[in-house]
Scaffold this active site. Structure first.
Site, PDB file in Angstrom:
ATOM      1  N   LYS A  19      -5.474  -0.643 -22.399  1.00  0.00           N
ATOM      2  CA  LYS A  19      -6.532   0.317 -22.034  1.00  0.00           C
ATOM      3  C   LYS A  19      -7.303  -0.196 -20.832  1.00  0.00           C
ATOM      4  O   LYS A  19      -7.321  -1.393 -20.544  1.00  0.00           O
ATOM      5  CB  LYS A  19      -7.494   0.557 -23.207  1.00  0.00           C
ATOM      6  CG  LYS A  19      -8.285  -0.672 -23.710  1.00  0.00           C
ATOM      7  CD  LYS A  19      -9.540  -1.000 -22.932  1.00  0.00           C
ATOM      8  CE  LYS A  19     -10.242  -2.264 -23.435  1.00  0.00           C
ATOM      9  NZ  LYS A  19     -11.153  -2.886 -22.470  1.00  0.00           N
ATOM     10  N   ALA A  30      -6.171 -11.625 -21.892  1.00  0.00           N
ATOM     11  CA  ALA A  30      -7.557 -11.974 -21.527  1.00  0.00           C
ATOM     12  C   ALA A  30      -7.935 -11.317 -20.208  1.00  0.00           C
ATOM     13  O   ALA A  30      -8.510 -11.923 -19.314  1.00  0.00           O
ATOM     14  CB  ALA A  30      -7.761 -13.493 -21.475  1.00  0.00           C
ATOM     15  N   GLY A  38      -9.276  -7.929 -20.102  1.00  0.00           N
ATOM     16  CA  GLY A  38     -10.096  -6.734 -20.285  1.00  0.00           C
ATOM     17  C   GLY A  38      -9.260  -5.508 -20.574  1.00  0.00           C
ATOM     18  O   GLY A  38      -9.721  -4.380 -20.442  1.00  0.00           O
ATOM     19  N   ALA A  51      -7.464  -5.261 -23.601  1.00  0.00           N
ATOM     20  CA  ALA A  51      -7.369  -5.172 -25.065  1.00  0.00           C
ATOM     21  C   ALA A  51      -5.957  -5.381 -25.602  1.00  0.00           C
ATOM     22  O   ALA A  51      -5.537  -4.749 -26.569  1.00  0.00           O
ATOM     23  CB  ALA A  51      -7.924  -3.834 -25.550  1.00  0.00           C
ATOM     24  N   ALA A  72      -4.351  -4.176 -29.070  1.00  0.00           N
ATOM     25  CA  ALA A  72      -3.195  -3.271 -29.041  1.00  0.00           C
ATOM     26  C   ALA A  72      -2.123  -3.773 -30.005  1.00  0.00           C
ATOM     27  O   ALA A  72      -1.553  -3.001 -30.782  1.00  0.00           O
ATOM     28  CB  ALA A  72      -2.638  -3.188 -27.622  1.00  0.00           C
ATOM     29  N   ASP A  93     -11.918  -2.745 -30.397  1.00  0.00           N
ATOM     30  CA  ASP A  93     -11.020  -1.907 -29.597  1.00  0.00           C
ATOM     31  C   ASP A  93      -9.809  -1.412 -30.381  1.00  0.00           C
ATOM     32  O   ASP A  93      -9.040  -0.589 -29.888  1.00  0.00           O
ATOM     33  CB  ASP A  93     -10.485  -2.691 -28.386  1.00  0.00           C
ATOM     34  CG  ASP A  93     -11.570  -3.038 -27.387  1.00  0.00           C
ATOM     35  OD1 ASP A  93     -12.642  -2.414 -27.435  1.00  0.00           O
ATOM     36  OD2 ASP A  93     -11.326  -3.936 -26.557  1.00  0.00           O
TER      37      ASP A  93
HETATM   38  P1  ATP Z   1     -10.779  -7.308 -25.024  1.00  0.00           P
HETATM   39  O1  ATP Z   1     -10.162  -6.678 -26.259  1.00  0.00           O
HETATM   40  O2  ATP Z   1     -12.052  -7.950 -25.337  1.00  0.00           O
HETATM   41  O3  ATP Z   1     -10.772  -6.424 -23.827  1.00  0.00           O
HETATM   42  P2  ATP Z   1      -8.946  -8.874 -23.573  1.00  0.00           P
HETATM   43  O4  ATP Z   1      -8.085  -7.735 -23.269  1.00  0.00           O
HETATM   44  O5  ATP Z   1      -9.810  -9.385 -22.477  1.00  0.00           O
HETATM   45  O6  ATP Z   1      -9.836  -8.538 -24.789  1.00  0.00           O
HETATM   46  P3  ATP Z   1      -6.757 -10.073 -24.984  1.00  0.00           P
HETATM   47  O7  ATP Z   1      -5.572  -9.885 -24.106  1.00  0.00           O
HETATM   48  O8  ATP Z   1      -6.877  -9.218 -26.181  1.00  0.00           O
HETATM   49  O9  ATP Z   1      -8.087 -10.029 -24.112  1.00  0.00           O
HETATM   50  O10 ATP Z   1      -6.796 -11.617 -25.364  1.00  0.00           O
HETATM   51  C1  ATP Z   1      -7.967 -12.299 -25.718  1.00  0.00           C
HETATM   52  C2  ATP Z   1      -7.587 -13.562 -26.481  1.00  0.00           C
HETATM   53  O11 ATP Z   1      -7.071 -13.164 -27.751  1.00  0.00           O
HETATM   54  C3  ATP Z   1      -6.468 -14.349 -25.824  1.00  0.00           C
HETATM   55  O12 ATP Z   1      -6.988 -15.363 -25.036  1.00  0.00           O
HETATM   56  C4  ATP Z   1      -5.676 -14.904 -27.013  1.00  0.00           C
HETATM   57  O13 ATP Z   1      -5.973 -16.244 -27.255  1.00  0.00           O
HETATM   58  C5  ATP Z   1      -6.136 -14.103 -28.226  1.00  0.00           C
HETATM   59  N1  ATP Z   1      -5.039 -13.341 -28.900  1.00  0.00           N
HETATM   60  C6  ATP Z   1      -4.871 -13.242 -30.232  1.00  0.00           C
HETATM   61  N2  ATP Z   1      -3.827 -12.458 -30.532  1.00  0.00           N
HETATM   62  C7  ATP Z   1      -3.310 -12.025 -29.383  1.00  0.00           C
HETATM   63  C8  ATP Z   1      -2.218 -11.177 -29.057  1.00  0.00           C
HETATM   64  N3  ATP Z   1      -1.430 -10.620 -29.997  1.00  0.00           N
HETATM   65  N4  ATP Z   1      -2.002 -10.922 -27.763  1.00  0.00           N
HETATM   66  C9  ATP Z   1      -2.804 -11.480 -26.818  1.00  0.00           C
HETATM   67  N5  ATP Z   1      -3.830 -12.307 -27.069  1.00  0.00           N
HETATM   68  C10 ATP Z   1      -4.094 -12.581 -28.341  1.00  0.00           C
END
Ligand code: ATP
Length: 321
Positions: free
Chosen positions: A17, A111, A113, A115, A119, A151
């Site tokens: 997203k 990480a 932004g 999600a 997902a 999310d």
């Molecule tokens: P947000 O949901 O706050 O927007 P984001 O998109 O910035 O998060 P994600 O890609 O969801 O970040 O990853 C955040 C952290 O979650 C990662 O650094 C990782 O250590 C942890 N994590 C746990 N499970 C997963 C997964 N299935 N895929 C990716 N990261 C994961």
């Protein structure tokens, strides 16, 4: 007990997203900020395969696999275990479902932004419900999704939606057609969402924050799917905090706007930068321009809105619990 048959497996495709608007209000008693956000699911997808197994496990493959934990912290594994814990009470399953092995094909930047972890959690809920033949509706999975993260409920449904509260109280936004985006994704370290909120708090120390609000201009622009009007209405209250932690993102934003993007913003907690363009041809021009000019990053061309977590393959009979 059902004998484990690894031929029983389900694959779910789930999008990432971006946030078209993120309005951040005062901090609540539970520590979360009151939010109003407009999510849009976009066409970059993870695939999560769920397979009956002797032990619970998760592994990741694909472009961003090295950043995904293979431990109990993995959000997809936590989602599968949570649904197993609740299956008897939720769906009247005769026995508690046994373990699954999860394989995550990781194409949503981590990480970033976008999600991606949330997902994968939504995909694991949908995949396990199918594998275990729970006969539950997507709406029945929503409370579990909200327990897993703010999310996750949105990624069960996808589309374009307003999220309020922690972002997990979802209502769809009516829109027709699609818009084109170019995403700039860092090849370096991501930003941790809690760190960005902590920086937001630091930047607003001593200030009283207004209640978050939804911009009527954005909702009306989305209804018409007018790229210029959507571009003008994009807004992210976390952007100054993300820029404070990653000043290099300003150069990315400036480069894309110079190259003709109709709007630009840091997505969610960043560091992904989303550029709105008017067509596939504009997306191609902008992505080539950004690649030529730097700053170095991965560049993705995506469209939105797209649907949420959906089963794309279901092999063998389902487990009878
Ligand atoms: P947000 O949901 O706050 O927007 P984001 O998109 O910035 O998060 P994600 O890609 O969801 O970040 O990853 C955040 C952290 O979650 C990662 O650094 C990782 O250590 C942890 N994590 C746990 N499970 C997963 C997964 N299935 N895929 C990716 N990261 C994961």
């Amino acid at each position: 007990m059902t004998a484990v048959d690894p031929a029983l497996r389900v694959t779910v495709r789930v999008p990432g997203k971006i946030n078209l608007e993120l309005s951040v209000g005062p901090r609540r008693e539970d520590g979360y900020h009151e939010l109003v956000t407009v999510f849009q699911a976009v066409s970059v997808y993870d695939r999560v395969m769920v397979q009956a197994a002797d032990e619970w496990s998760v592994r990741a493959v694909g472009p961003y696999a090295d950043r995904v934990p293979d431990t109990e912290d993995n959000l997809a594994l936590r989602a599968a275990r949570l649904l197993a814990d609740r299956a008897v009470e939720m769906a009247g399953a005769g026995t508690r479902p046994g373990p699954v092995a999860l394989t995550v094909e990781k194409k949503i930047p981590v990480a970033a932004g976008m999600a991606g972890g949330s997902a994968d959690a939504a995909a694991a809920l949908v995949g396990c419900a199918e594998l275990w033949d729970l006969g539950v509706l997507r709406d029945d999975l929503e409370p579990l999704a909200a327990e897993l993260g703010a999310d996750v409920p949105f990624l069960l449904h996808g589309g374009t939606a307003v999220g309020s509260g922690r972002g997990d109280d979802i209502s769809p936004v009516l829109s027709r057609g699609e818009v084109h985006w170019v995403l700039w994704v860092t090849t370096g370290d991501g930003l941790a969402t809690p760190a960005v909120f902590a920086e937001f708090d630091r930047l607003h120390e001593g200030q009283e924050l207004d209640l978050p609000s939804l911009s009527p201009q954005l909702v009306s622009a989305l209804r018409r799917m007018d790229p210029d009007a959507i571009g003008t209405a994009l807004r992210n209250d976390l952007q100054p905090a993300a820029l404070s932690l990653r000043p290099d993102l300003q150069e990315v934003l400036d480069a894309g706007l110079d190259l003709g993007a109709r709007g630009a913003l840091v997505s969610g907690s960043g560091p992904t930068v989303a550029f709105l363009v008017g067509s596939q041809a504009e997306a191609l021009d902008l992505s080539m321009g950004l690649a030529a000019r730097g700053p170095a990053g991965d560049i993705l061309r995506v469209t939105g809105p797209v649907g949420g977590a959906a089963v794309v393959d279901s092999r063998g009979a389902r487990l009878r619990l």
